[in-house]
Design an enzyme around this catalytic site. Structure first.
Site, short mmCIF file in Angstrom:
data_model
loop_
_atom_site.label_atom_id
_atom_site.label_comp_id
_atom_site.label_asym_id
_atom_site.label_seq_id
_atom_site.Cartn_x
_atom_site.Cartn_y
_atom_site.Cartn_z
N ASP A 31 7.61 3.74 4.10
CA ASP A 31 7.56 4.92 3.46
C ASP A 31 8.35 6.40 4.78
O ASP A 31 8.20 6.65 5.72
CB ASP A 31 6.35 6.22 4.10
CG ASP A 31 5.60 7.47 3.61
OD1 ASP A 31 4.80 7.74 2.79
OD2 ASP A 31 6.23 8.67 3.93
N THR A 86 -2.50 8.41 -8.69
CA THR A 86 -2.24 8.01 -9.72
C THR A 86 -0.41 8.32 -9.01
O THR A 86 0.53 7.80 -10.59
CB THR A 86 -1.58 9.52 -10.44
OG1 THR A 86 -1.46 10.89 -9.35
CG2 THR A 86 -3.59 10.10 -10.88
N ASP A 89 6.77 9.49 6.96
CA ASP A 89 6.46 9.33 8.07
C ASP A 89 7.14 8.16 8.83
O ASP A 89 7.34 8.73 10.32
CB ASP A 89 5.39 7.72 7.53
CG ASP A 89 4.29 8.59 7.20
OD1 ASP A 89 3.73 9.81 7.09
OD2 ASP A 89 3.39 7.22 6.32
N ARG A 126 3.63 12.85 -4.30
CA ARG A 126 2.94 12.27 -4.79
C ARG A 126 1.55 11.95 -4.55
O ARG A 126 1.08 11.50 -3.31
CB ARG A 126 3.96 10.85 -4.05
CG ARG A 126 5.05 9.88 -5.29
CD ARG A 126 5.76 8.97 -5.17
NE ARG A 126 4.81 8.01 -3.93
CZ ARG A 126 5.35 6.68 -4.01
NH1 ARG A 126 5.68 6.34 -5.48
NH2 ARG A 126 4.60 5.81 -3.93
#
Ligand code: PRP
Ligand code: URA
Length: 209
Positions: free
Chosen positions: A200, A108, A203, A104
């Site tokens: 995340d 944006t 991560d 991603r």
């Protein structure tokens, strides 16, 4: 919503709650993602094709159903989807594994494709796409489009946490696929992160920042 299954099992809920905890470290996080994938896979693969195989019991020879494992393709969306593959392979060790690379854009939030390798013949397999997070739904919807462009037909999508926006987008883009969601969370925040979510996923699985 037709073709959408939200998991209700207390064991799955319990493990997802542990995943959310910011104090859950990388090692435990990885183990939990794999365990949840296996528990969800149990449900998602309930219609997996079987074939009758001859077996000799101590009493007689008989034909009995066995999983036609080579007919399953597990397709993780890189990176975070990799964390779910082991859980599915625990269930179906003979499944083939494809990979779709999408990230991603941080500004944006649009997905960008960087890799696609699928086991052939993909049109004859049940395809289980795995990714822990369905946020805006962009990555999931694009991954399914890519698989369809390669000829994939019988596609299922499994995520651990979904935002309502992402679930709607994936379902609208691909109403024909079965979607399995571990938990349907409240909303996306201004950075397109799922709330309450788990942060995340990539991560936390790989120990990066
Ligand atoms: C995360 C996640 C999904 C995607 C979901 O991946 O694993 O693939 O975001 O977001 P979306 O529904 O808004 O598209 P990310 O792009 O962070 O890449 P990574 O797995 O390599 O960390
Ligand atoms: N990707 C993640 O890993 N987490 C989110 O909350 C949204 C996208």
């Amino acid at each position: 919503m037709q073709n959408v299954t939200i998991m209700e099992h207390p064991l799955i809920k319990h493990k997802i709650s542990m995943l959310r905890d910011k104090n859950t470290g990388t090692n435990e996080f990885r183990t939990l993602v794999e365990e949840i994938a296996m528990l969800m896979g149990f449900e998602a693969l309930r219609d997996l094709p079987t074939e009758d195989v001859e077996i000799e019991t101590p009493i007689e020879t008989t034909k009995q159903p066995m999983i036609a494992g080579k007919k399953l393709a597990v397709v993780p969306i890189l990176r975070a989807g990799l964390g779910m593959v082991g859980g599915i392979l625990n269930l179906v060790p003979t499944a083939k594994v494809g990979h779709i690379g999408l990230y991603r854009d941080p500004e944006t939030h649009e997905p960008h494709e960087y890799y696609c390798k699928l086991p052939e013949p993909i049109d004859q397999r049940t395809i289980l796409v795995v990714d822990p997070m369905l946020a805006t739904g962009g990555s999931g919807a694009d991954a399914v489009t890519m698989i369809k462009e390669h000829g994939g037909k019988n596609i299922k999508f499994m995520c651990i946490i979904a935002a309502p926006e992402g679930l709607e987008k994936l379902h609208e883009a691909h109403p024909d696929i079965q979607i399995y969601v571990g938990s349907l969370d409240r909303e996306l925040n201004e950075n397109a992160y799922i709330c309450p979510g788990l942060g995340d996923a990539g991560d936390r699985i790989f120990g990066t920042k």
